[in-house]
Structures are given as C-alpha cells and as structure tokens.
Design a protein around this motif. Structure first.
Motif, short mmCIF file in Angstrom:
data_model
loop_
_atom_site.label_atom_id
_atom_site.label_comp_id
_atom_site.label_asym_id
_atom_site.label_seq_id
_atom_site.Cartn_x
_atom_site.Cartn_y
_atom_site.Cartn_z
N GLN B 29 0.81 -1.22 0.00
CA GLN B 29 0.00 0.00 0.00
C GLN B 29 0.84 1.27 0.00
O GLN B 29 0.54 2.21 -0.71
N THR B 137 -8.16 8.66 -1.92
CA THR B 137 -8.83 7.37 -1.96
C THR B 137 -8.04 6.40 -1.09
O THR B 137 -6.93 6.72 -0.66
N ASN B 139 -8.09 2.87 -1.93
CA ASN B 139 -7.91 1.64 -2.70
C ASN B 139 -8.26 0.41 -1.88
O ASN B 139 -7.51 -0.56 -1.82
N SER B 141 -9.46 -2.98 -0.83
CA SER B 141 -9.77 -4.23 -1.54
C SER B 141 -11.04 -4.80 -0.92
O SER B 141 -11.23 -4.75 0.29
N ASN B 143 -14.24 -3.73 -1.89
CA ASN B 143 -15.06 -2.55 -1.64
C ASN B 143 -16.55 -2.89 -1.54
O ASN B 143 -17.32 -2.16 -0.94
N GLN B 250 -5.67 4.00 -12.33
CA GLN B 250 -5.31 3.39 -11.05
C GLN B 250 -4.09 4.13 -10.49
O GLN B 250 -3.04 4.12 -11.11
N GLY B 514 -16.96 4.53 -2.17
CA GLY B 514 -16.20 5.08 -3.29
C GLY B 514 -16.70 6.41 -3.82
O GLY B 514 -17.89 6.70 -3.83
N SER B 540 -13.58 5.12 -0.27
CA SER B 540 -12.86 3.86 -0.15
C SER B 540 -12.15 3.51 -1.45
O SER B 540 -11.08 2.93 -1.44
N VAL B 541 -12.77 3.81 -2.60
CA VAL B 541 -12.12 3.62 -3.90
C VAL B 541 -12.56 4.78 -4.79
O VAL B 541 -13.31 5.64 -4.36
N GLN B 543 -14.75 5.10 -8.05
CA GLN B 543 -15.63 4.24 -8.85
C GLN B 543 -15.74 4.73 -10.28
O GLN B 543 -15.70 5.92 -10.55
N SER B 547 -16.61 -0.70 -12.31
CA SER B 547 -16.24 -1.15 -10.95
C SER B 547 -17.48 -1.16 -10.06
O SER B 547 -17.63 -2.03 -9.20
#
Lengths: 324, 559
Positions: B29, B137, B139, B141, B143, B250, B514, B540-541, B543, B547
């Motif tokens: 990370q 964010t 990233n 895993s 999510n 990404q 996200g 969290s991510v 989007q 996704s």
C-alpha cells in the motif's frame, strides 16, 4: 502534518528487554524461544554468567563484522569522487563569474590578467566536468554484483547524471552570457573606432587640403592596437566556443542517463514491479535453459549410442567377413 | 496542494534528516501512497538509491546503506520487520509507520532488535492515496463489503471498516484538526464508521488529536455511495472522469496495453495533476474544449519543432542543445495527450456514447416517464449498443421510475433478458434493493420537497448549456447545504455531544463505497470559487461504472 515519535519508548523497551534477556535464557519457563532466537548469546561456558558478559561484545563484534565484511563497494568511492569534483567545479564557476564581471568592466590599463585567469578557469572547469562524465560511465562498468547492487549503481549514476547535467547547463549559460556581452562590447568598440578614424580623416583632409591621403604614424599605431585587441578577443571567443562544444558532447552522453520527469519510467511503483517481473522472468528463463540443457544432453547421449551401435555393427560385420 | 503537499512534506522530513545513501522499504500500500505524491527522480535527489518491498527476500548484506522503512502498522508487516531485524542486511534501520502503532508491536520490534540497529520509531500519518490536491482514496480491496450488512462477512467487513477509519484518522492528523462528525442516518456502515471515528478521536487517542482549536470546528461528514447510485452509472465527458470511465485510472496511471495500435513507449501513461501542467489545467474541461486545447498544444509544439529543425549557425546549435531536454519532455507529453484523445474518441464512436449519454442525462435530470421509456426501448433494440450500456440505462430508468411506474421497469428488465450479456439482468433488482427510494436519504432527483422542485423548474426554464454535462451529483447539493448551515440534523445527525455552530472552514466528506471523478470535479470547482471553506473529498475507492457494477455483482453473490 502531525507526527508522533515513539523512539524514546522503543529505547526504553529495548533497554528493559536487554536486562531481562539473559535471565530469560537461564530461566526455566519460555527460555527455549530465546535460545533459538539468540544462539550467539549462549556459546558454551556457564550460561548465566557468560551470557551477561558476552551480551554487549557480541553485538559490537557483529557490528564490526558487518562493517568489515561489507566495506562499501568500490563504486562508492567513484561516486564520492564525482560529487567532490562537481563541488569543486561549482566553486570554480563562482570564481569564473567574478572574473567575467571584472573583465567586462571598462578599464584603462591594457593588462590582460583577467582574460588569462578566465581562460585558465574555464579550461579547468571543462576538464573537471569531462572527468566527472568519464567517471560516471565507469560507474556502470565495474564488476557485476547482484541484481540489487546493479540497481543501486544505476540509480546512483542517474542521480549524479541529473546533477551534472544541471551543472553543465549552468556553466554553459554563464559562458554564453559572457560571450554575448563580449561580442556586444566588441561591436560597440569597432563602431566607435570607425567613427573616430573617419572624423580624424575628414579633419585631416580639411587641414591638409591637397596633401597625400593616408595614415600618419599615430593613426597606424592606433590601428595596430585595435587590431591586436580584436585578435585577442577573437581568440577568446573561439576558446569559449570550443568549450561549449565540449559541453555539448557531455550533455549528449548524459541525456541517455537522465530520466524524463513525469513519465511512467519516473514512477516508483512502476520501477518496483519492473524489478520483480524481471526477476521472475530471469527465473523462468533459467528453468527453460535448464530444460533445454537437459534435453540437449539426452539428445547427445542417444546420438552417441546410435553411433556406437553402428560402429559395433560395422566391426561385427567386418569380423564376420574377415573371419571367414 | 493540500493532501499531496502533506504527503510530500512527510516524505521530505523522513528522508532529508537521514544523511547518506538510503534504501526505502515499503509495503504494497505505501508504494502506491508514495508513488502518487513523489517521483523516482525526486527520491534519487534525496539519495534513496534503492526501493524495496518489505517482503522481498534480498540475499546480500549492504552495510553501507541505511534502511528507511515506511509501512502500514499491520501484524504482517511487523513480522517482516522482525525478520529484517534478526537477520539484518543494512547498516541502520529507521522505522516509520503510516498510522497509530500498537504498543505491543513496539515491544515485539524492540525484542527482535538485538543488534541495536533501530535508530528511530515514528508515526508519520500519510495513510491515504492523495491522487489530487483535494481528492483522496484508500484503494480498499473488497469494496463491495461496504454494501453488505456487517453480519454477512463480519471478519472482512471489520477489516474494511478499520482501513477506512485509519484513512480518515490519518487525513485529520495530517491536517492537524479534530472534527465534529456527522453521518447519513439511513446507512448502517456510515453510522458505524462515524461512531468509530468519534471514539478514536475523542476517547482512545484524545491526546494525539488535541490540536489548537479553531473558532468553528472542522466537519467530517460520512455518507454512503448508495445515496447517489446515479453518478457512478453515468458516462462522463470531462477529461479525467472520462479517462477513468472508458480506460480506467489506477493511482494516476492509465494502462493502455490492451488497446490496439498504441506505440510501445505509451503503453502505460501517468496522468498526475501535480506533475503535468497541461493535465492540471485541462483535467476538468469537457471533451470538446479539451480537443481544442490539445490542438493548440500540438500547434505550439510544431512551431518549436520547426525552429529546432533549421539549425544553420553555431548559435542555433547551442540553442538547440540547451532546449533539447525541455523539447524531449514536451514531445512525450504531447504524444501522451494526443494518444489519450484518439483512444477516447475511438471508444466514443464505437459505442455510440453520444446518443447513449444523452438518454442517460435525460434520465438523471429531467422527468418525463413516457418519453424516457420510448428512448430507452429504442436504444435497447439498437444492435450496436454494448451490454454494459444496455444494463446501465435500464438501471438509471429503474432508479428514477421504480415507484412511478414499476410495470415498465419490469418490462425493460424482461427486454434486457432477451439480449446476451455478461451481466445478469437480476442486477437491476439488486441495485434497487441496495439503493432504492426507501434506502436513500438525500433528494437525488430533486422531487421530494417543494423547494427543490421549484429549483429544478427554474433550471429547466433557464435551459442547459451542454446536454452531456447537465447532471450535477447529489454531493453538490449536500455541500451547498453545509455551507449555508442547512444540512438537516434529522437526516445527518451529529455523533456524541459535539455540535457545530456556524460555517466550517474545513469540510472532509468521506463516501463509504467510493467517490467518482465527477464528484471530485464538483469539489474542485467549489473550492476554486468559494473563499473561506475548503472541501476535501475522499472515499474507499474511485468508482467508474464497471467497478460499481462489479461491486453489485459481488453483493448479489452473497444474497
């Protein structure tokens, strides 16, 4: 931007554990783990006593061993030399800047001391930069170590190359600035001279009326002097141009080493994954090579056996024919 | 440069105080966290000559290097560090952790440090991916766990929740602020995260969060992605959002390897707002303006290239050599953006996104059930429509008209079944169950109360500038309410007894499940115009529609 420092707490824990550790080794409960983890501490002798005494020396001997065993590789010296040379070049450049400004100042005496020092300095700087560049190339050549070592070496080379590029760029800008100023000054001077001579001539024409048109001794002397001056300036300019050319070569060689900022090659994560994939690829290739090698050996073996069979058959037939 | 700057400052402090050659040891990370904020050449300048993963098995010892580790404080990393310390490869160890470190871990480390190699142990709170100055964010895993009730997979959902809590805490520690906390009442996970944050900031680590108070306390608002399921389903037409929607971003990297006809040196490109000036000034521009700007860039570059081509005198040569690095850099940049543009317009043509996007925007922004139904139906029957686009427009229709006309929704779903697709049509029902009318708090379509209705009408009268970008995410409304102090306490309650009076200067909105780049753009524009209030968006991510659909598929598998 808050941070929290746990170093003091960590040290305290470490100290506390150091005092505890030897007793833990002798103690009946939980000692086995300590023994496995710290076999160095318990080499022969009565355990309890020896362990306390040998604790510190062991650590230091390890450190000593580590430093002697791992004397920095030879390329570290080269990189140190390069950075030292670059620093010297930087110092010289500062001197040169001062000399430049002094040389450009209008003076009344004809001494060319400044020009001489400028010449010397710029020659030295160019030499230093060249030397740095050559050393930099050496950096990647030396004995190939592990992959990590090669990686580090490449990175050191890159970072030095970036610095060197910036330095030679500065140097060139300095030279160019001086050159321009010098040229401007020269042009101005020649215009002045021309006008001066012209005026004088006209006045002379007026004065002498029908006398010969030509230069008198004084004018000739003046002319010669300006000629000498301009020749000297000419020489200076060619010198600087030469050093600029030298630098251009250095720049060209360096630009291969320097990475472009903002591209994918300049990403930390990209470089890490590339290293790991290259390692994986290497392993794969090795396995493949081993296979082919094995295969090659088998094929050779079969070939030899077939050849031997043929030979035996031939001998057998020959023997049969000769026998009867 | 708030967030990116904070991470860079942490790194600078970490690396400049330690002289000599260094090796930086990271985990999966933190590699990403550092990569989005700093470049390899900047690391080289700080004499970091090797970057390694903590789990890499290095063979030979290098005593001449000092190891600087920057890791998340997880049990796994502590084990790796322990291995490093008992069998050291480097001369010194400087341990930095990206978040609050447990006392037990310090003890484990101290225990394995038999050779006194550790010089310092510090917490530097850079525990989030600062992809843009106001957008971060994590990233995360898994999510999809954000959409599941906690009982479904309690271990993993606890882990996901902890990671989000760590991220939020790190952001506020970097900003040196302790916020008052509000959450969206209808979301179980938002409430949980908000309460956990409050517990951490006001009870467990109250000393750490005890910063100088500002007149009005900053605000942390935790909301749920499911409150606005429309934004991640829409096609985007601004540069950054569009690239993410069609190609995928990404950690500010775009992978182009799978596309045909991409030159070799551009198979992967970096789109970073703090390294690429052109991208910075155009990341929020719409597709048309972007095309014009790229053309301008190309023209400028051509001029420069021409002046570089005719080299006649020595002076020209000197000038060329001097400008060459700059020239080469620009060349790379121009070809990067031109490649992006060509790829984007190729995909737009291929998938007929102009027509589809118009339908989407109508569905999201204007009422009119009968006309919408017709439009959706014709688009479904178009052979060229791709399966993801079919599913998306049906979803958008279902979200809008699930109550008004449920039978047409069912009709469209049966219609969807008749086309082969890699997505199951049942996803529409999953979406409605997750993010249907009953689950939402905010007024997504602006038709719940009279005031919003009136505002919508006014907008309709004014007309829209661009049909493709008329949609405004719900977040815009929410932030506006915050600024005016009109966010309702019933819908967005406070945690504990820390209330807010007046207009906060710092607002961090965290979206569980996200964020989208469209929302990031909204926040950026607000920050550019508003003076006095600074909004930071995190999730969290990040989007995009595919996704988001993947997350829904994961959720469907659990039910």
């Amino acid at each position: 931007m808050a941070t929290r420092n746990h170093t003091a707490l960590y040290r305290r824990y470490r100290e506390a554990l150091r005092n505890v550790r030897p007793y833990a080794a002798t103690g009946p409960g939980g000692g086995s783990i300590e023994l496995v983890e710290a076999p160095l501490l318990n080499q022969g002798g009565p355990r309890g006593y020896n362990a306390i005494v040998s604790d510190d020396p062991d650590a230091t001997s390890f450190r000593a061993g580590m430093t002697t065993m791992n004397l920095p590789p030879a390329w570290v010296d080269i990189s140190d030399q390069v950075s030292a040379d670059m620093q010297r070049a930087q110092g010289k450049m500062a001197e040169l800047a001062k000399a430049h400004s002094r040389a450009l100042m209008p003076t009344f005496d004809e001494s060319s001391g400044e020009e001489h020092t400028i010449e010397l300095l710029s020659r030295e700087i160019t030499k230093l930069l060249k030397k740095c560049e050559q050393r930099l190339q050496q950096l990647s050549k030396g004995a190939p170590g592990s992959e990590q070592d090669a990686n580090i070496r490449k990175n050191v080379q890159r970072s030095l190359a970036t610095d060197l590029q910036a330095l030679s760029m500065d140097y060139r800008k300095q030279q160019k600035g001086y050159l321009q100023k010098l040229q401007r000054q020269r042009e101005g001077q020649s215009v002045d001279d021309g006008i001066g001579i012209g005026k004088q001539q006209i006045r002379q024409d007026e004065d002498d009326g029908f006398s010969q048109v030509g230069f008198n001794v004084q004018q000739m002397a003046q002319l010669r002097q300006t000629e000498a001056l301009s020749a000297e300036r000419e020489k200076e300019i060619t010198q600087i141009v030469e050093s600029v050319n030298d630098l251009a070569q250095i720049m060209k060689d360096l630009s291969i080493l320097v990475i472009d900022q903002g591209t994918i090659v300049d990403r930390i994560d990209y470089n890490i994954t590339r290293v790991s994939t290259s390692v994986e690829q290497g392993v794969k290739e090795l396995v493949k090579a081993e296979e082919t090698q094995k295969k090659g050996g088998m094929v050779m073996c079969v070939m030899v056996l077939v050849a031997l069979c043929a030979l035996m058959l031939f001998v057998y037939v020959l023997k049969k024919i000769l026998g009867f | 440069m708030v967030l990116v700057g904070a991470v860079r400052d942490y790194l600078n402090r970490m690396l400049t105080d330690i002289p000599g050659m260094k090796v930086l040891i990271l985990d999966a990370q933190t590699v990403g966290i550092i990569s989005v904020a700093m470049s390899q050449s900047e690391l080289l300048q700080k004499e970091v000559f090797l970057v390694e993963k903590v789990d890499a098995q290095s063979k030979d010892a290098m005593g001449h290097l000092k190891a600087v580790t920057f890791l998340r404080p997880t049990a796994e990393n502590i084990q790796h560090l322990k291995r490093h310390l008992t069998n050291p490869k480097f001369g010194e160890y400087h341990l930095f952790f990206s978040n609050i470190l447990k006392k037990a871990y310090i003890q484990i480390l101290a225990d394995s440090d038999e050779h006194d190699l550790v010089q310092q142990v510090q917490e530097f709170f850079a525990d989030y991916f600062a992809i843009d100055p106001f957008h971060f964010t994590l990233n995360l895993s898994g999510n999809h766990l954000c959409m599941l009730p906690t009982v479904a997979d309690s271990h993993n959902s606890q882990q996901a929740c902890d990671r989000m809590l760590d991220g939020i805490a790190a952001v506020f520690l970097s900003l040196k602020k302790r916020p008052v906390i509000r959450y969206q009442r209808s979301s179980e996970i938002a409430q949980r995260l908000a309460q956990d944050s409050a517990k951490l900031m006001y009870e467990q680590e109250s000393g750490l969060f005890d910063f100088r108070r500002t007149e009005v306390a900053p605000l942390l608002l935790v909301i749920d992605r499911r409150d606005d399921p429309v934004t991640p389903l829409l096609n985007q037409w601004t540069y950054q959002a569009m690239v993410h929607e069609l190609l995928g971003i990404q950690d500010n990297r775009v992978d182009l390897t799978r596309l045909p006809k991409v030159p070799k040196d551009l198979q992967e490109v970096v789109l970073s707002s703090h390294q690429d000036a052109f991208f910075k000034s155009n990341m929020f521009e719409n597709f048309g303006d972007l095309g014009a700007n790229i053309k301008k860039l190309v023209d400028e570059f051509q001029q420069k290239a021409q002046s570089n081509q005719n080299i006649q005198s020595l002076e020209d040569m000197v000038k060329f050599v001097e400008n060459y690095p700059e020239y080469r850099k620009q060349h790379g940049n121009v070809s990067k953006h031109v490649t992006m543009m060509t790829e984007l317009s190729r995909i737009v043509d291929e998938r007929q996104l102009m027509a589809i996007s118009q339908i989407e925007q109508e569905l999201a922004c204007t009422a009119g059930q009968a006309a919408a139904f017709e439009a959706v139906l014709t688009q479904l029957n178009n052979e060229k429509t791709s399966d993801i686009d079919r599913l998306r427009i049906v979803m958008l229709y279902a979200l809008r008209y699930e109550r008004e006309s449920p039978q047409t929704v069912e009709q469209l779903i049966t219609h969807l079944r008749s086309w082969p697709s890699k997505y199951k049509p049942g996803l529409v029902h999953t979406l409605l169950r997750q993010a249907g009318f009953d689950k939402r708090t905010g007024d997504l379509y602006g038709n719940r109360d009279l005031f919003n209705k009136a505002r919508n009408m006014a907008r309709g009268l004014k007309g829209v500038e661009n049909v493709y970008t008329q949609h405004q995410p719900l977040l815009a409304q929410t932030i506006e309410s915050i600024m005016r102090g009109r966010l309702r306490d019933i819908d967005y309650p406070f945690v504990g007894n820390h209330f807010q009076q007046g207009r906060p200067q710092d607002v961090v909105v965290f979206i569980v499940g996200g964020t989208t780049y469209e929302e990031a753009r909204t926040v950026h524009l607000l920050n550019a115009t508003q003076t006095g209030t600074r909004v930071i968006l995190g999730g969290s991510v990040v989007q995009n529609s595919s996704s988001f659909l993947n997350d829904l598929e994961e959720v469907q598998r659990f039910q």
